[in-house]
Write a protein that holds these residues in place. Sequence first.
Motif, PDB file in Angstrom:
ATOM      1  N   LEU A 183      -1.987  -2.163 -13.801  1.00 63.39           N
ATOM      2  CA  LEU A 183      -0.725  -1.259 -13.693  1.00 63.39           C
ATOM      3  C   LEU A 183       0.229  -1.525 -14.834  1.00 63.39           C
ATOM      4  O   LEU A 183       0.742  -0.654 -15.571  1.00 63.39           O
ATOM      5  CB  LEU A 183       0.042  -1.294 -12.424  1.00 63.39           C
ATOM      6  CG  LEU A 183       1.152  -0.353 -12.212  1.00 63.39           C
ATOM      7  CD1 LEU A 183       0.529   1.157 -12.467  1.00 63.39           C
ATOM      8  CD2 LEU A 183       1.469  -0.559 -10.713  1.00 63.39           C
ATOM      9  N   PHE A 222       3.296  -5.673  -8.789  1.00 69.69           N
ATOM     10  CA  PHE A 222       2.295  -4.811  -9.550  1.00 69.69           C
ATOM     11  C   PHE A 222       1.131  -5.441 -10.224  1.00 69.69           C
ATOM     12  O   PHE A 222       1.168  -6.813 -10.262  1.00 69.69           O
ATOM     13  CB  PHE A 222       3.002  -4.207 -10.937  1.00 69.69           C
ATOM     14  CG  PHE A 222       3.930  -3.186 -10.807  1.00 69.69           C
ATOM     15  CD1 PHE A 222       4.513  -2.555  -9.583  1.00 69.69           C
ATOM     16  CD2 PHE A 222       4.567  -2.286 -11.925  1.00 69.69           C
ATOM     17  CE1 PHE A 222       5.302  -1.391  -9.455  1.00 69.69           C
ATOM     18  CE2 PHE A 222       5.353  -1.245 -11.889  1.00 69.69           C
ATOM     19  CZ  PHE A 222       5.645  -0.858 -10.613  1.00 69.69           C
ATOM     20  N   THR A 223      -0.052  -5.097 -10.206  1.00 71.29           N
ATOM     21  CA  THR A 223      -1.127  -5.765 -10.814  1.00 71.29           C
ATOM     22  C   THR A 223      -1.001  -5.792 -12.213  1.00 71.29           C
ATOM     23  O   THR A 223      -0.366  -4.778 -12.871  1.00 71.29           O
ATOM     24  CB  THR A 223      -2.507  -5.019 -10.574  1.00 71.29           C
ATOM     25  OG1 THR A 223      -2.779  -3.731 -10.849  1.00 71.29           O
ATOM     26  CG2 THR A 223      -2.543  -5.050  -8.801  1.00 71.29           C
ATOM     27  N   ASN A 266      -2.421  -1.209  -9.394  1.00 71.13           N
ATOM     28  CA  ASN A 266      -2.244  -1.311  -7.756  1.00 71.13           C
ATOM     29  C   ASN A 266      -0.930  -2.001  -7.647  1.00 71.13           C
ATOM     30  O   ASN A 266      -0.546  -2.508  -8.592  1.00 71.13           O
ATOM     31  CB  ASN A 266      -3.249  -1.615  -7.027  1.00 71.13           C
ATOM     32  CG  ASN A 266      -3.476  -1.475  -5.650  1.00 71.13           C
ATOM     33  OD1 ASN A 266      -2.663  -0.539  -5.234  1.00 71.13           O
ATOM     34  ND2 ASN A 266      -4.591  -1.765  -5.076  1.00 71.13           N
ATOM     35  N   VAL A 267      -0.450  -1.790  -6.402  1.00 70.80           N
ATOM     36  CA  VAL A 267       0.602  -3.007  -5.883  1.00 70.80           C
ATOM     37  C   VAL A 267       0.249  -3.768  -4.841  1.00 70.80           C
ATOM     38  O   VAL A 267      -0.676  -2.908  -4.141  1.00 70.80           O
ATOM     39  CB  VAL A 267       1.728  -2.083  -5.510  1.00 70.80           C
ATOM     40  CG1 VAL A 267       2.842  -2.996  -4.823  1.00 70.80           C
ATOM     41  CG2 VAL A 267       2.416  -1.286  -6.501  1.00 70.80           C
ATOM     42  N   TYR A 275       4.095   1.655  -1.152  1.00 68.41           N
ATOM     43  CA  TYR A 275       4.869   1.549  -2.357  1.00 68.41           C
ATOM     44  C   TYR A 275       3.956   2.004  -3.468  1.00 68.41           C
ATOM     45  O   TYR A 275       4.048   2.977  -4.193  1.00 68.41           O
ATOM     46  CB  TYR A 275       5.182   0.314  -2.783  1.00 68.41           C
ATOM     47  CG  TYR A 275       6.242   0.469  -3.877  1.00 68.41           C
ATOM     48  CD1 TYR A 275       7.397   1.096  -3.631  1.00 68.41           C
ATOM     49  CD2 TYR A 275       6.203  -0.171  -5.084  1.00 68.41           C
ATOM     50  CE1 TYR A 275       8.394   1.001  -4.500  1.00 68.41           C
ATOM     51  CE2 TYR A 275       7.292  -0.231  -5.960  1.00 68.41           C
ATOM     52  CZ  TYR A 275       8.466   0.537  -5.843  1.00 68.41           C
ATOM     53  OH  TYR A 275       9.490   0.704  -6.757  1.00 68.41           O
ATOM     54  N   TYR A 276       2.618   1.656  -3.615  1.00 70.04           N
ATOM     55  CA  TYR A 276       1.647   2.257  -4.386  1.00 70.04           C
ATOM     56  C   TYR A 276       1.378   3.893  -4.208  1.00 70.04           C
ATOM     57  O   TYR A 276       1.254   4.562  -5.215  1.00 70.04           O
ATOM     58  CB  TYR A 276       0.231   1.502  -4.718  1.00 70.04           C
ATOM     59  CG  TYR A 276      -0.450   2.219  -5.869  1.00 70.04           C
ATOM     60  CD1 TYR A 276      -0.045   1.929  -7.028  1.00 70.04           C
ATOM     61  CD2 TYR A 276      -1.257   3.023  -5.672  1.00 70.04           C
ATOM     62  CE1 TYR A 276      -0.833   2.520  -8.156  1.00 70.04           C
ATOM     63  CE2 TYR A 276      -2.364   3.586  -6.638  1.00 70.04           C
ATOM     64  CZ  TYR A 276      -1.747   3.243  -7.937  1.00 70.04           C
ATOM     65  OH  TYR A 276      -2.558   3.932  -9.097  1.00 70.04           O
ATOM     66  N   LYS A 277       1.434   4.352  -3.023  1.00 71.22           N
ATOM     67  CA  LYS A 277       1.107   5.693  -2.638  1.00 71.22           C
ATOM     68  C   LYS A 277       2.262   6.510  -3.082  1.00 71.22           C
ATOM     69  O   LYS A 277       2.188   7.336  -3.706  1.00 71.22           O
ATOM     70  CB  LYS A 277       1.049   5.559  -1.027  1.00 71.22           C
ATOM     71  CG  LYS A 277       0.708   7.215  -0.596  1.00 71.22           C
ATOM     72  CD  LYS A 277       0.535   7.233   0.768  1.00 71.22           C
ATOM     73  CE  LYS A 277       0.201   8.447   1.418  1.00 71.22           C
ATOM     74  NZ  LYS A 277       1.641   9.422   1.231  1.00 71.22           N
ATOM     75  N   ASP A 282      -3.132   8.062 -11.973  1.00 69.90           N
ATOM     76  CA  ASP A 282      -2.852   6.688 -12.373  1.00 69.90           C
ATOM     77  C   ASP A 282      -1.336   6.706 -13.069  1.00 69.90           C
ATOM     78  O   ASP A 282      -1.286   7.235 -14.132  1.00 69.90           O
ATOM     79  CB  ASP A 282      -3.805   5.964 -13.094  1.00 69.90           C
ATOM     80  CG  ASP A 282      -5.099   5.620 -12.185  1.00 69.90           C
ATOM     81  OD1 ASP A 282      -4.977   5.599 -11.074  1.00 69.90           O
ATOM     82  OD2 ASP A 282      -6.221   5.337 -12.763  1.00 69.90           O
ATOM     83  N   ILE A 293       4.267   5.701  -5.504  1.00 71.65           N
ATOM     84  CA  ILE A 293       4.414   5.947  -7.092  1.00 71.65           C
ATOM     85  C   ILE A 293       3.374   6.965  -7.596  1.00 71.65           C
ATOM     86  O   ILE A 293       3.424   7.656  -8.336  1.00 71.65           O
ATOM     87  CB  ILE A 293       4.065   4.271  -7.680  1.00 71.65           C
ATOM     88  CG1 ILE A 293       5.032   3.498  -7.385  1.00 71.65           C
ATOM     89  CG2 ILE A 293       3.653   4.317  -9.091  1.00 71.65           C
ATOM     90  CD1 ILE A 293       4.624   1.965  -7.734  1.00 71.65           C
ATOM     91  N   TYR A 294       1.907   6.850  -6.939  1.00 66.56           N
ATOM     92  CA  TYR A 294       1.127   7.644  -7.125  1.00 66.56           C
ATOM     93  C   TYR A 294       1.229   9.000  -7.135  1.00 66.56           C
ATOM     94  O   TYR A 294       1.008  10.066  -7.925  1.00 66.56           O
ATOM     95  CB  TYR A 294      -0.326   7.407  -6.414  1.00 66.56           C
ATOM     96  CG  TYR A 294      -1.411   8.043  -6.666  1.00 66.56           C
ATOM     97  CD1 TYR A 294      -2.073   7.378  -7.722  1.00 66.56           C
ATOM     98  CD2 TYR A 294      -1.953   9.105  -5.985  1.00 66.56           C
ATOM     99  CE1 TYR A 294      -3.559   8.142  -8.103  1.00 66.56           C
ATOM    100  CE2 TYR A 294      -3.322   9.636  -6.342  1.00 66.56           C
ATOM    101  CZ  TYR A 294      -3.851   9.433  -7.412  1.00 66.56           C
ATOM    102  OH  TYR A 294      -5.173   9.746  -7.676  1.00 66.56           O
ATOM    103  N   LYS A 307       0.797  -1.148   0.002  1.00 60.76           N
ATOM    104  CA  LYS A 307      -0.064   0.050   0.117  1.00 60.76           C
ATOM    105  C   LYS A 307       0.880   1.280   0.011  1.00 60.76           C
ATOM    106  O   LYS A 307       0.567   2.347  -0.759  1.00 60.76           O
ATOM    107  CB  LYS A 307      -0.914   0.013   1.234  1.00 60.76           C
ATOM    108  CG  LYS A 307      -1.875  -1.162   1.137  1.00 60.76           C
ATOM    109  CD  LYS A 307      -2.707  -1.039   2.354  1.00 60.76           C
ATOM    110  CE  LYS A 307      -3.921  -2.292   2.335  1.00 60.76           C
ATOM    111  NZ  LYS A 307      -4.546  -2.549   3.561  1.00 60.76           N
TER     112      LYS A 307
END
Length: 245
Positions: A187, A183-184, A167-168, A123-125, A135, A127-128, A121
């Motif tokens: 993504l 990664f999903t 997402n991650v 890590y995706y934050k 996105d 990246i975002y 969570k």
Amino acid sequence: MTPHFPNTHICISQSDPGHLAGDLLLDLSEKAVTSKGCFTIALSGGSSPRGLYTLLASEKFKRHISWNKWFVFWGDERTSDTELITSNYKVANQTLLSRVPIPKAQIYRIPSEIDPDKAAKGYYKNIYEAFGLKDPVFDLILLGMGEDGHTASLFPNTEALNEKKPNVVASWVPSMETTRITFTLPLINNAKNVFFLVKGKSKAMMVKEVLQPTGTGPASPASLVRPINGELYWFMDTLASANLP
């Protein structure tokens, strides 16, 4: 040989497939820097990208790349103590990152030493936020592929394959009895360019299954990588491509 989905480019090498990918990566990097002032890349793990990393850190390439404009991420990471001995970050750092002048603040390591769900969570934050609170659309995502068709840490028959948003996530992998951060597919498929780097005879059957599917059995994770508005490149050696026509 025609792959089963569009915008796919097949490149076959007598030696390390990373040597084929270097020139194109350099071109993509410099075009991105010229057009928007930065280059965003997600690195992969495993043995396949080592040749490319070593090539990029060589004198032939190093002086032509705008390293200070690179923003580096990872598409997946290991979390168990035994696997972290050869973590994706460690391999990339040893072969590439420690040898080129990328600002440390622009290298975003996955914090695999903390709780996997919290790490994913967070890590995706990161990246975002790095992508301006929207996105993420990476300039390039590097991927490998396992003999079972997994890519990043998207393994067959795992819940992570069902994620519908970029997402991650932390993904439990029953076949390995471990959790991976990955990664999903949405993504990955948002990227402008995706490189598969695949080598070795053990991958030949899966390469053929992905690029020329028979339609029987469930789709492998690697075959689900289909950039929506981007280009997909497969760089492989002659051993990995042995079963292709």
